[in-house]
Design a protein around this motif. Structure first.
Motif, PDB file in Angstrom:
ATOM      1  N   LEU A  59     -30.646   8.522   3.846  1.00 31.36           N
ATOM      2  CA  LEU A  59     -30.016   9.563   3.042  1.00 31.36           C
ATOM      3  C   LEU A  59     -29.448   8.983   1.752  1.00 31.36           C
ATOM      4  N   SER A  60     -29.756   9.641   0.623  1.00 33.43           N
ATOM      5  CA  SER A  60     -29.248   9.203  -0.673  1.00 33.43           C
ATOM      6  C   SER A  60     -28.934  10.413  -1.539  1.00 33.43           C
ATOM      7  N   GLY A  61     -28.066  10.225  -2.510  1.00 36.52           N
ATOM      8  CA  GLY A  61     -27.696  11.274  -3.440  1.00 36.52           C
ATOM      9  C   GLY A  61     -28.110  10.917  -4.856  1.00 36.52           C
ATOM     10  N   GLU A  62     -28.408  11.930  -5.676  1.00 35.53           N
ATOM     11  CA  GLU A  62     -28.871  11.712  -7.047  1.00 35.53           C
ATOM     12  C   GLU A  62     -28.151  12.663  -7.997  1.00 35.53           C
ATOM     13  N   VAL A  63     -27.734  12.146  -9.153  1.00 37.45           N
ATOM     14  CA  VAL A  63     -27.128  12.942 -10.211  1.00 37.45           C
ATOM     15  C   VAL A  63     -27.837  12.588 -11.511  1.00 37.45           C
ATOM     16  N   ASP A  64     -28.203  13.607 -12.282  1.00 32.20           N
ATOM     17  CA  ASP A  64     -28.953  13.386 -13.512  1.00 32.20           C
ATOM     18  C   ASP A  64     -28.443  14.332 -14.590  1.00 32.20           C
ATOM     19  N   ALA A  65     -28.317  13.828 -15.825  1.00 34.36           N
ATOM     20  CA  ALA A  65     -27.908  14.644 -16.969  1.00 34.36           C
ATOM     21  C   ALA A  65     -28.727  14.228 -18.178  1.00 34.36           C
ATOM     22  N   SER A  66     -29.115  15.203 -19.001  1.00 29.89           N
ATOM     23  CA  SER A  66     -29.916  14.900 -20.191  1.00 29.89           C
ATOM     24  C   SER A  66     -29.580  15.866 -21.306  1.00 29.89           C
ATOM     25  N   SER A 100     -28.246  18.047 -13.026  1.00 28.54           N
ATOM     26  CA  SER A 100     -28.672  18.350 -11.666  1.00 28.54           C
ATOM     27  C   SER A 100     -28.037  17.374 -10.702  1.00 28.54           C
ATOM     28  N   ALA A 101     -27.889  17.813  -9.464  1.00 29.57           N
ATOM     29  CA  ALA A 101     -27.390  16.966  -8.378  1.00 29.57           C
ATOM     30  C   ALA A 101     -28.216  17.279  -7.143  1.00 29.57           C
ATOM     31  N   GLY A 102     -28.579  16.244  -6.391  1.00 25.50           N
ATOM     32  CA  GLY A 102     -29.450  16.472  -5.241  1.00 25.50           C
ATOM     33  C   GLY A 102     -29.237  15.476  -4.127  1.00 25.50           C
TER      34      GLY A 102
END
Length: 454
Positions: A187-194, A219-221
């Motif tokens: 299990l891992s989490g991801e956060v991205d902004a552009s 986005s966050a996932g």
């Protein structure tokens, strides 16, 4: 999420919305000017390539490349009646650099393209600049990138959305930040902004000429490795578009897309893989609807005593859409591979929010140790919302493309490539079609990777 959007602002207490607001404000300050983007890109490169990482082994490499290209296009402007074959000669030079250590890696990629200008008899300079940095820890990975690109719409792999915009010179500045954290082995989490800024300049009747707009996304996932061959991903995201300058080309107002996406990727075997992604999206558009009104009783205006004035009424529309993507790839044997993709996506652009449906099929085959060939078919259709009604599908454009390509390796660093492509466009205004045939031949030189220091 989608049902509660009606009548009030969506996603009031959602981490993705908060991240979108914060990162959008930060990125706007960084990327709102070309000069600022270039200066920060240079500073990023200097820091990434010269600041040493304490007590870690480091290495630096660079690689150069060059290309000469001859292209013939029967209808580069996509006019209903082609004016004849247009032949252009293009030369380009590129440089890739990389600095790496045990926990960090910095990459730079630059390319300069000299091509005939479509405004006069001179030469136009196109190209791109990309700087990327990545840092890894036992459980966390941070990455960021800055990019600057100048190109032309309808060149290369154009889409139906590009067809609706028309032929334009395009300048794109982009900044991206991402972070991932491993909660466990599976299990891992991801956060991205552009943040992306796009400027379009007219080169021949472009519908989007003069547009200058910015798109901020966040986005966050969560990603879960269900088993060794299957991964699941759930993502909550927001994308916002706003015009940066007033004017007819930027009169479409602001738009916002909130989406919840679920994705599954499966390795079916050593030679086959497939993926499915489904998203439920809510689109909100704010724009001004202009009309002529009489400031006094209408008889005064009808009699010519008082002039009509332009009044703008703020309008907000909301719509629900489904996005999806299905893709598969297969390596038939050591020399043959095939791929297929069917997708529907929403994206804000120069003409507002576009819904694009895409079907892509491709086959590639290695003929020998030195030669290879490929065949590709692409079909796409773009539906754009009208600022007058806010309904999807008011303006449509389509693109059908069939291309055949081949390459032959003349040496370890020299490759000869050829491509023949036939494209048929259907433009919304006026409602006419246009066809073009493009043939190109290029000679590419890929330099060897040269070590700098350790």
């Amino acid at each position: 999420m989608t049902s509660s959007d009606r009548g009030r602002a969506p996603l009031r207490v959602v981490p993705g919305a908060l991240m979108g607001a914060v990162m959008g404000a930060v990125m706007r300050a960084v990327m709102d000017s070309v000069l600022g983007a270039v200066l920060r890109a240079v500073l990023f490169a200097v820091l990434g390539l010269t600041v040493p990482l304490a007590a870690q082994a480091q290495s630096f490499t660079w690689q150069g490349s060059a290309q000469a290209r001859l292209e013939g296009n029967s209808n580069p402007g996509l006019q209903p009646e082609a004016g004849g074959m247009v032949v252009s000669r293009t030369v380009s030079a590129g440089l890739k650099t990389q600095r790496s250590s045990e926990t960090a890696q910095t990459q730079g990629d630059a390319e300069l393209i000299l091509t005939p200008s479509e405004r006069d008899s001179g030469t136009a300079a196109l190209g791109r600049l990309l700087l990327r940095h990545r840092f890894s820890a036992p459980r966390d990975t941070w990455s960021g990138s800055l990019a600057y690109r100048r190109d032309r719409t309808l060149d290369g792999n154009a889409t139906a959305t590009d067809v609706a915009i028309g032929r334009s010179d395009r300048t794109v500045q982009d900044a991206n930040l991402s972070w991932s954290h491993a909660f466990s082995e599976r299990l891992s989490g991801e956060v991205d902004a552009s943040h992306t800024r796009t400027v379009l300049r007219n080169t021949g009747g472009s519908a989007g000429a003069g547009s200058d707009y910015a798109v901020s996304s966040a986005s966050a996932g969560l990603r879960h490795a269900w088993r060794e061959t299957t991964s699941l991903l759930a993502t909550l995201g927001r994308s916002e578009q706003r015009p940066l300058h007033a004017g007819p080309a930027n009169a479409l107002g602001q738009s916002r897309i909130d989406s919840l996406r679920l994705s599954v990727n499966e390795a079916l075997s050593e030679s086959a893989s497939a993926g499915v992604s489904v998203a439920r999206s809510a689109t909100t558009r704010d724009f001004g609807l202009s009309r002529l009104v009489c400031p006094l009783p209408v008889q005064w205006c009808q009699g010519g005593i008082v002039r009509y004035v332009v009044a703008t009424t703020p309008v907000r529309t909301r719509s629900q859409d489904l996005q999806y993507s299905v893709n598969a790839s297969l390596r038939w044997d050591e020399t043959t591979s095939a791929s297929a993709r069917l997708a529907r996506s929403l994206s804000p652009g120069a003409l507002g929010v576009a819904r694009e449906d895409v079907l892509s099929l491709s086959v590639n085959r290695s003929l020998s140790e030195y030669a290879s060939a490929g065949l590709a078919f692409d079909l796409s259709r773009s539906l754009q919302a009208s600022s007058g009604t806010g309904s999807a599908g008011d303006a449509s454009s389509s693109l059908r493309s069939l291309s055949a390509s081949g390459s032959y390796r003349l040496g370890e660093q020299l490759t000869l490539s050829m491509q023949l492509q036939s494209r048929h466009y259907q433009r919304p205004s006026p409602q006419v079609g246009a066809t073009s045939t493009v043939f190109s031949i290029s000679l590419q030189y890929q330099g060897a990777t040269v070590p700098g220091w350790r």
